[in-house]
Structures are given as C-alpha cells and as structure tokens.
Design an enzyme around this catalytic site. Structure first.
Site, PDB file in Angstrom:
ATOM      1  N   SER A   1       0.839  -1.204   0.000  1.00 13.51           N
ATOM      2  CA  SER A   1       0.000   0.000   0.000  1.00 13.51           C
ATOM      3  C   SER A   1       0.864   1.241   0.000  1.00 13.51           C
ATOM      4  CB  SER A   1      -0.864   0.006   1.261  1.00 13.51           C
ATOM      5  OG  SER A   1      -1.460   1.263   1.435  1.00 13.51           O
TER       6      SER A   1
ATOM      7  N   TYR B   1      -0.834  -0.467   9.978  1.00 11.40           N
ATOM      8  CA  TYR B   1      -1.102  -0.915   8.603  1.00 11.40           C
ATOM      9  C   TYR B   1       0.101  -0.626   7.698  1.00 11.40           C
ATOM     10  CZ  TYR B   1      -3.710  -0.926   4.132  1.00 11.40           C
ATOM     11  OH  TYR B   1      -4.153  -1.154   2.861  1.00 11.40           O
TER      12      TYR B   1
ATOM     13  N   LYS C   1       2.371  -3.303   5.733  1.00  9.66           N
ATOM     14  CA  LYS C   1       2.406  -3.274   4.270  1.00  9.66           C
ATOM     15  C   LYS C   1       3.830  -3.135   3.742  1.00  9.66           C
ATOM     16  CE  LYS C   1      -1.797  -3.775   2.821  1.00  9.66           C
ATOM     17  NZ  LYS C   1      -2.155  -5.127   2.321  1.00  9.66           N
TER      18      LYS C   1
HETATM   19  P1  NAI Z   1     -11.921  -5.200   1.416  1.00  8.78           P
HETATM   20  O1  NAI Z   1     -12.173  -4.964   2.854  1.00  8.78           O
HETATM   21  O2  NAI Z   1     -13.065  -5.122   0.468  1.00  8.78           O
HETATM   22  O3  NAI Z   1     -11.213  -6.613   1.181  1.00  8.78           O
HETATM   23  C1  NAI Z   1     -10.424  -7.267   2.121  1.00  8.78           C
HETATM   24  C2  NAI Z   1     -10.968  -8.664   2.271  1.00  8.78           C
HETATM   25  O4  NAI Z   1     -10.097  -9.411   3.119  1.00  8.78           O
HETATM   26  C3  NAI Z   1     -12.357  -8.674   2.923  1.00  8.78           C
HETATM   27  O5  NAI Z   1     -13.277  -9.335   2.080  1.00  8.78           O
HETATM   28  C4  NAI Z   1     -12.133  -9.403   4.230  1.00  8.78           C
HETATM   29  O6  NAI Z   1     -13.239 -10.212   4.658  1.00  8.78           O
HETATM   30  C5  NAI Z   1     -10.902 -10.253   3.926  1.00  8.78           C
HETATM   31  N1  NAI Z   1     -10.170 -10.633   5.121  1.00  8.78           N
HETATM   32  C6  NAI Z   1      -9.862  -9.862   6.196  1.00  8.78           C
HETATM   33  N2  NAI Z   1      -9.193 -10.564   7.109  1.00  8.78           N
HETATM   34  C7  NAI Z   1      -9.045 -11.820   6.605  1.00  8.78           C
HETATM   35  C8  NAI Z   1      -8.422 -12.991   7.094  1.00  8.78           C
HETATM   36  N3  NAI Z   1      -7.811 -13.017   8.291  1.00  8.78           N
HETATM   37  N4  NAI Z   1      -8.450 -14.101   6.322  1.00  8.78           N
HETATM   38  C9  NAI Z   1      -9.071 -14.096   5.104  1.00  8.78           C
HETATM   39  N5  NAI Z   1      -9.693 -12.996   4.612  1.00  8.78           N
HETATM   40  C10 NAI Z   1      -9.669 -11.882   5.352  1.00  8.78           C
HETATM   41  O7  NAI Z   1     -10.780  -4.166   0.992  1.00  8.78           O
HETATM   42  P2  NAI Z   1      -9.916  -3.995  -0.360  1.00  8.78           P
HETATM   43  O8  NAI Z   1      -9.755  -2.552  -0.544  1.00  8.78           O
HETATM   44  O9  NAI Z   1     -10.452  -4.822  -1.448  1.00  8.78           O
HETATM   45  O10 NAI Z   1      -8.504  -4.564   0.119  1.00  8.78           O
HETATM   46  C11 NAI Z   1      -7.796  -5.609  -0.534  1.00  8.78           C
HETATM   47  C12 NAI Z   1      -6.322  -5.444  -0.238  1.00  8.78           C
HETATM   48  O11 NAI Z   1      -5.835  -4.254  -0.860  1.00  8.78           O
HETATM   49  C13 NAI Z   1      -5.998  -5.307   1.249  1.00  8.78           C
HETATM   50  O12 NAI Z   1      -4.803  -5.996   1.540  1.00  8.78           O
HETATM   51  C14 NAI Z   1      -5.798  -3.829   1.407  1.00  8.78           C
HETATM   52  O13 NAI Z   1      -4.988  -3.526   2.511  1.00  8.78           O
HETATM   53  C15 NAI Z   1      -5.145  -3.478   0.095  1.00  8.78           C
HETATM   54  N6  NAI Z   1      -5.203  -2.086  -0.266  1.00  8.78           N
HETATM   55  C16 NAI Z   1      -6.368  -1.499  -0.662  1.00  8.78           C
HETATM   56  C17 NAI Z   1      -6.370  -0.171  -1.035  1.00  8.78           C
HETATM   57  C18 NAI Z   1      -7.584   0.484  -1.556  1.00  8.78           C
HETATM   58  O14 NAI Z   1      -7.483   1.645  -2.026  1.00  8.78           O
HETATM   59  N7  NAI Z   1      -8.735  -0.152  -1.532  1.00  8.78           N
HETATM   60  C19 NAI Z   1      -5.161   0.666  -0.953  1.00  8.78           C
HETATM   61  C20 NAI Z   1      -3.977  -0.055  -0.585  1.00  8.78           C
HETATM   62  C21 NAI Z   1      -4.023  -1.379  -0.250  1.00  8.78           C
END
Ligand code: NAI
Length: 302
Positions: A152, A165, A169
């Site tokens: 990130s 976080y 990351k």
């Molecule tokens: P999101 O919250 O929609 O997706 C994250 C998913 O991970 C969720 O569906 C959640 O249930 C699942 N999750 C959480 N803990 C878990 C565990 N222990 N085991 C299995 N699944 C688990 O958020 P998003 O934005 O799609 O995030 C995806 C990745 O991208 C994350 O790693 C996030 O940190 C990263 N990210 C997202 C950004 C953004 O702008 N949306 C920016 C930078 C990084």
C-alpha cells in the site's frame, strides 16, 4: 497476445469482496481455477462467514468457470494448510497466490493499542507468510510460481493514523525482495501490488472522482500481469483509476566520510549524500555494502 490462465490454479485471499473479488473473477474468466478465500468478517477483522467467498464462487460458476470457496483466516496456519490441501486434492497444483486479505484498525500511534498493532501485522504480514509458506514447496517442486503481496501507498510513503497498517504493508515489500531472490531458480516470481480503489476498506475517504472511476476492476489488469507467465519479478506496481506506476527502493551514490569530524561532515555534506543523480536500485542487499567498499577502496587509493 491475450493473457491466459488456462490450466493454472490460483488462490486469492480476501476475495469475497473489493479488489480480491475482481482479481478472482478476472483470473477465472481467463481460464484459471480459483480458490476464493475470505474470512467474511468486518473491516476491522471481527466476525466471519464463508458466505462472501461462496457468493463469488457462485458468480464464477455461473460464468462457466471453476472455483472453490474457502473461509479460512489467513492468520491460521492450520486452516491455510487445509485450504492448500483442498486445492491440491481438486486440481493437483498451485500456480498463483494473491495475498490480498486485509483489515484496518486506524488510530494515531499515540492512541493505538498494541493489540491493534499486532492484529494488523498478523493479518497482513503473517497472513501472507502463512499462505506463501504453505505453497512455497509446491511451487518449488513445480518449478513454477507467481506470488503477489498486496502492499500500500500507506506503507511505501506513510499515512496519518496507519502506523500499524503501513508497517505491515512495508514489511511485505521486504518479504517480496528476499522471496524473489530465493524463488528465482525455481521460476517463482514474487511481486508487490500497491492498489488504489474504492472498496469497503476506503469507503470513508472522500473521493474527488466519481466512485466508478476508482473501481477495483481497474487495478486487476496490473495484478494479472504480475501473476502471468510473462510476469516480472521483484516489482512494486502501483495501480488505480486506470493509472499504473512503479515504485522503487533506491540508493544514492552518497559520499565517503571518515575521521574525527565525520559527524560534522555527515551534517555538512547531507545534500551530497542525498543527491539522487545516478541513484541505483540495488539488485540485492549486499549491493549497499559493495558500493560502500568501493568508495572506501577508492578513497584509500586501492
Ligand atoms: P476489502 O475490505 O473489500 O477486502 C479485504 C478482504 O479481506 C475482505 O473481504 C475481508 O473479509 C478479507 N479478510 C480480512 N481478514 C481476513 C483474514 N484473516 N483471512 C481471510 N480474509 C480476510 O478491501 P480492499 O480494498 O479490497 O482490500 C484488498 C487489499 O488491498 C488489502 O490488503 C488492502 O490492505 C489493500 N489495499 C487497498 C487499497 C484500496 O485503495 N482499496 C489501498 C492499498 C491497499
């Protein structure tokens, strides 16, 4: 040539929604068999249900693809192993691992509880370590593997309220650097993706653009390249809203400074130390020492 994943088996963690869901749908649409993993908890990692993963599997199957739902927490190495065993039992290989699962527990460092720091590091860093460890030997035996760590901009560059976080990351970048070196001889390529997208995770942030302009599906083409046969290795790819950039960890040429007044010289020549002319991207950590030794040898007339 169209990027194709026929006969490839992919695992996408946290694929019940957001970016992971888009990655899983796109991989399946291009021929991959996909394990859709998601704990199905809240944004802060509490709770859990396999229904989020099951819904994405249903979407993939409805479109004619093959997928397997998995509700393991990436923080649980035993459950992660069982997930990999299930993929191996069904399809006999694992080609692609997308470490995407993630949570947020934002607070300023002053107010942050250590438990919230540990938890976020456990999900992002140790979650990726658990999953990667579980597929590593399989990929080594296959002489083929593609692994992506989801990093990130908060880790690469910092963000107010995200010390936990951001640290987790950036730790993934360190993990990627070494694994790409260790994996090279078995054609295991390891990269980082730094996304920007409107998802549940970022829904509180005001967006200057219409939300569709920040759709997570706009990040997925970058992910597909990082896990394709033609993938690079040891890359940090930034992606969002249709923009694609690369981030680098660089080293300046610096200065050679010794002697009693070295502290004063470091201060006085800080602009020279910081000068980015001819900076390099070291291909491994030892490069720093080599550059320093070269400077010392030159200074000593060796
Ligand atoms: P999101 O919250 O929609 O997706 C994250 C998913 O991970 C969720 O569906 C959640 O249930 C699942 N999750 C959480 N803990 C878990 C565990 N222990 N085991 C299995 N699944 C688990 O958020 P998003 O934005 O799609 O995030 C995806 C990745 O991208 C994350 O790693 C996030 O940190 C990263 N990210 C997202 C950004 C953004 O702008 N949306 C920016 C930078 C990084």
């Amino acid at each position: 040539m169209k990027t194709n994943f026929d006969n490839r088996v992919a695992i996408v963690t946290g694929a019940g929604g957001g970016l992971g869901r888009e990655h899983a749908l796109a991989l399946a649409a291009r021929g991959a068999k996909v394990v859709v993993n998601d704990l199905g908890g809240a944004r802060d990692g509490t709770g859990g249900s396999a229904s989020a993963a099951e819904a994405v599997v249903a979407e993939i199957e409805a479109a004619g693809g093959e997928a397997l739902a998995n509700g393991a927490s990436v923080t649980d190495p035993v459950a992660v192993h069982a997930m990999i065993d299930a993929a191996m039992a069904r399809w006999g290989r694992v080609d692609i691992l997308v470490n995407n699962a993630g949570v947020l527990r934002d607070r300023t460092f002053a107010k942050m509880e250590l438990e919230d720091f540990r938890f976020v590091v456990d999900v992002h860093l140790m979650g990726a370590v658990n999953c990667t460890k579980a597929v590593w030997e399989i990929m080594r035996q296959q002489n083929y593997g593609r692994i992506v760590m989801t990093t990130s901009s908060s880790g690469l560059y910092g963000n107010f309220g995200q010390s936990n976080y951001g640290a987790a990351k950036m730790a993934l970048v360190g993990l990627m650097q070494t694994l790409s070196i260790e994996g090279a001889k078995n054609d295991i390529r390891v990269n980082c993706l730094a996304p920007t997208a409107h998802t549940r995770m970022t829904e509180d942030l005001g967006a200057a653009l219409p939300l569709e302009a920040l759709g997570p599906e706009l990040v997925t083409p970058g992910l597909l390249h990082l896990v394709s046969e033609a993938a690079p290795s040891r890359v940090i790819l930034a992606a969002g809203a249709g923009g694609f950039e690369r981030a680098y960890v660089t080293l300046t040429q610096g200065a050679f400074i010794t002697g009693d007044d070295a502290p004063e010289q470091v201060a006085g020549r800080f602009a020279e130390i910081s000068d980015r002319t001819n900076e390099i991207v070291p291909d491994m950590g030892a490069a720093q020492g080599m550059i320093e030794l070269t400077k010392a040898q030159k200074a000593h007339g060796a």
